[in-house]
Motif scaffolding. Sequence first.
Motif, PDB file in Angstrom:
ATOM      1  N   LYS A  19      -1.000  -0.144   9.358  1.00 49.25           N
ATOM      2  CA  LYS A  19      -0.588   1.181   8.895  1.00 49.25           C
ATOM      3  C   LYS A  19      -1.758   2.144   8.878  1.00 49.25           C
ATOM      4  N   PHE A  20      -2.916   1.673   8.433  1.00 44.63           N
ATOM      5  CA  PHE A  20      -4.076   2.560   8.378  1.00 44.63           C
ATOM      6  C   PHE A  20      -4.519   2.977   9.777  1.00 44.63           C
ATOM      7  N   GLN A  56      -3.810   6.115   1.408  1.00 42.74           N
ATOM      8  CA  GLN A  56      -2.738   6.147   2.396  1.00 42.74           C
ATOM      9  C   GLN A  56      -1.836   7.358   2.173  1.00 42.74           C
ATOM     10  N   VAL A  90      -8.350  -3.201   4.053  1.00 40.75           N
ATOM     11  CA  VAL A  90      -8.175  -2.265   5.165  1.00 40.75           C
ATOM     12  C   VAL A  90      -8.492  -2.917   6.502  1.00 40.75           C
ATOM     13  N   LEU A 109      -2.360   5.819  10.773  1.00 43.62           N
ATOM     14  CA  LEU A 109      -2.691   7.050  10.057  1.00 43.62           C
ATOM     15  C   LEU A 109      -3.985   7.675  10.574  1.00 43.62           C
ATOM     16  N   LEU A 124       0.809  -1.217   0.000  1.00 46.04           N
ATOM     17  CA  LEU A 124       0.000   0.000   0.000  1.00 46.04           C
ATOM     18  C   LEU A 124       0.838   1.260   0.000  1.00 46.04           C
ATOM     19  N   GLY A 125       2.043   1.188   0.496  1.00 47.23           N
ATOM     20  CA  GLY A 125       2.868   2.389   0.503  1.00 47.23           C
ATOM     21  C   GLY A 125       3.766   2.500  -0.700  1.00 47.23           C
ATOM     22  N   GLU A 183      -1.106  10.435   4.771  1.00 47.68           N
ATOM     23  CA  GLU A 183       0.253  10.776   5.189  1.00 47.68           C
ATOM     24  C   GLU A 183       0.608  12.222   4.855  1.00 47.68           C
ATOM     25  N   SER A 204      -3.682   2.800  -1.904  1.00 50.68           N
ATOM     26  CA  SER A 204      -2.373   3.457  -1.934  1.00 50.68           C
ATOM     27  C   SER A 204      -2.533   4.970  -1.992  1.00 50.68           C
TER      28      SER A 204
END
Length: 497
Positions: free
Chosen positions: A345-346, A155, A312, A349, A13-14, A159, A152
Motif C-alpha cells: 500500500k505504501f 498513510q 513499511v 501511495l 494500517l488503513g 491518501e 496509519s
Amino acid sequence: MSAMLSSLTNSRLGAYVPQVAVSRYGSKPVYVPCVPFRKCTSAVPVPVKTVQEGNSVRLMPAAAAPAGAAADPHWKQAFAELDKPKAERKVMIAQVAPAVRVAISESFGLAPGATTPGQLAESLRCLGFDMVFDTLYGADLTIMEEGTELLSRLQAQLEAHPHSEEPLPMFTSCCPGWIALLEKSYPELIPYVSSCKSPQMMLGAMVKTYLAEKKGISPSDISMVSIMPCVRKQGEADRDWFCSGGAGVRDVDHVITTAELGNILKERNINLPELPEGGWDEPLGSGSGAGVVFGTTGGVMEAALRTAYELVTQQPLPRLNLSEVRGMDGIKETEIKMVPPPGSKFAELVAARAAAKAMDEAAASAGAIKWDGGSNFTADDGAKGITLRVAVANGLGNAKKLLTKMQTGECKYDFVEIMACPSGCVGGGGQPRSTDKQVAVKRQQALYDLDERATIRRSHENPAVQKAYEDFLGEPNSHKAHDLLHTHYVPGGVDTE
C-alpha cells in the motif's frame, strides 16, 4: 517476517482513520489532523496547589486540595495492604519501569546498573508481592500501538494530500510531564499527540483485564503497584477514566518511586546487592531491548523506529543503535528513509505522490510538457520511498523551543519525542539523588548495555506480546486495543473537570 508483521502491513494500517473512536469510557479523539500545525493565541490557566505525599509532589486544583493534613503517601498505602495477612489482603502485583533497574543500586552506594533486574525482581518478592512484572512488556505494547498509529496517520496523510509533502506531525505520549504541559499550554496540539497510554498504564490495563481473566481473579481483588522513576506517575494513574477492569477499579492503584523503594528495602534489611537472581512472572514479564531504552531521552523514538521501519519496508532496520537520537543534546533530529516493497500500500501511495508532483510541475510549465495523467506510472516510481523526519526534545525547555520552531514553520517533522525531564526517565524526580554530575549519562549507558545484551531487541518480536494480540487484543489499533490501551486528553488539564 512474522505473521503478525505481515498482517499489520497489509490490513491494519488503513483502519485507524475514523474521526473519533468511542469506548465505554467516552469519546477518544484519535483522528488524523487536517488543520495547519500552528500556534494557539491563548493558553488555559488553571489555578493549582502542590500537595506533598512523602517524597512525591502532586499538583491538584486549588479548590480540590485537602484543607487539612495530606493523605498517607502511596508507598505507605501500598504497604499497609501488603503487610496484611495474605488471606485478608488483595493480590499484590508490582511492575518495574526501565529506568528504575539502573538507578536502584545507587540507594546502596553502588554505581548505576551495578545490581541486576533479576535481583530487583527478587527484592520485590522478598517484600511480599505475589507477582512481579516488567514494564518493558508495557513498553513493547506501546510500540506496537504507537508504531501502527504513526503509520496509519502517515498513510491517511498520503491518501488525503497526495500533492503535499507537509509533515504530520505526531508526538509521543508516554511522559505525564509533557502531557500536562500539552493540555494546559498547547491544547491546540492535542490532535497531533499519539492516543497511546504510557507503558505503565498499558500494563496496568492488561493486569486488570487479560491477566485477571487468565488467572480467574476479580480485578477489584488486585492491587497494582508501579515502581517508577517519576513523581508524576501517580497523577497519571489517578485519571478518572483509567479503570479498564470496571467502574472504580484503578488500572494502577499506587506508585512508588525508585528512591522510596530503596529506602524501604534498607529499612526492611533487604540487601539488594546480595540477593540471588530472580525472574519476572509470566505472561506479562517479558520485554525487549527496545523497551529497555524507553528509560532515556531518544529511547522511545529509537524503539518506535525499529518497528515502524520494518512495518513499511518489510525488512529489519539495518542499524539498531541510532546514534542520531542518542546522547544528552537538547534537540536531536534525523531522517529515516523507508522504501516500501513493490505491491504494498505504501508503494502505491508513494507512486501516487510522485504522479501528483509530476502533474503539478507539468501544469506549472503552461503546457510545455504533455501530461498523460499518470497512466504510465508503475510501482518503480515508489523506489525513492518515504523520508520520515524525526526529532527528540530533551526536557521541557527544549520542547518549548522546538514547538516554537515547528509552529513558525522553521522546521518540519513527522514524529517527535518529548520528555519532560532532562535525560528522560533516568533523570526523573523519583530517582535517587546524586552529587555525581555524570550520573544521568552513566544511567543512560547502563540502559544501552542492557539493550545490547537483550536476546530480543525489537518490540514486535516479543513472543509474549504476540501471544496477547493472538489470544486477547486481536491486532494493534483494533477496537479492543483502543478500548484498553489508548486514551484521550483534556484541554486545560484534568484538574478543570
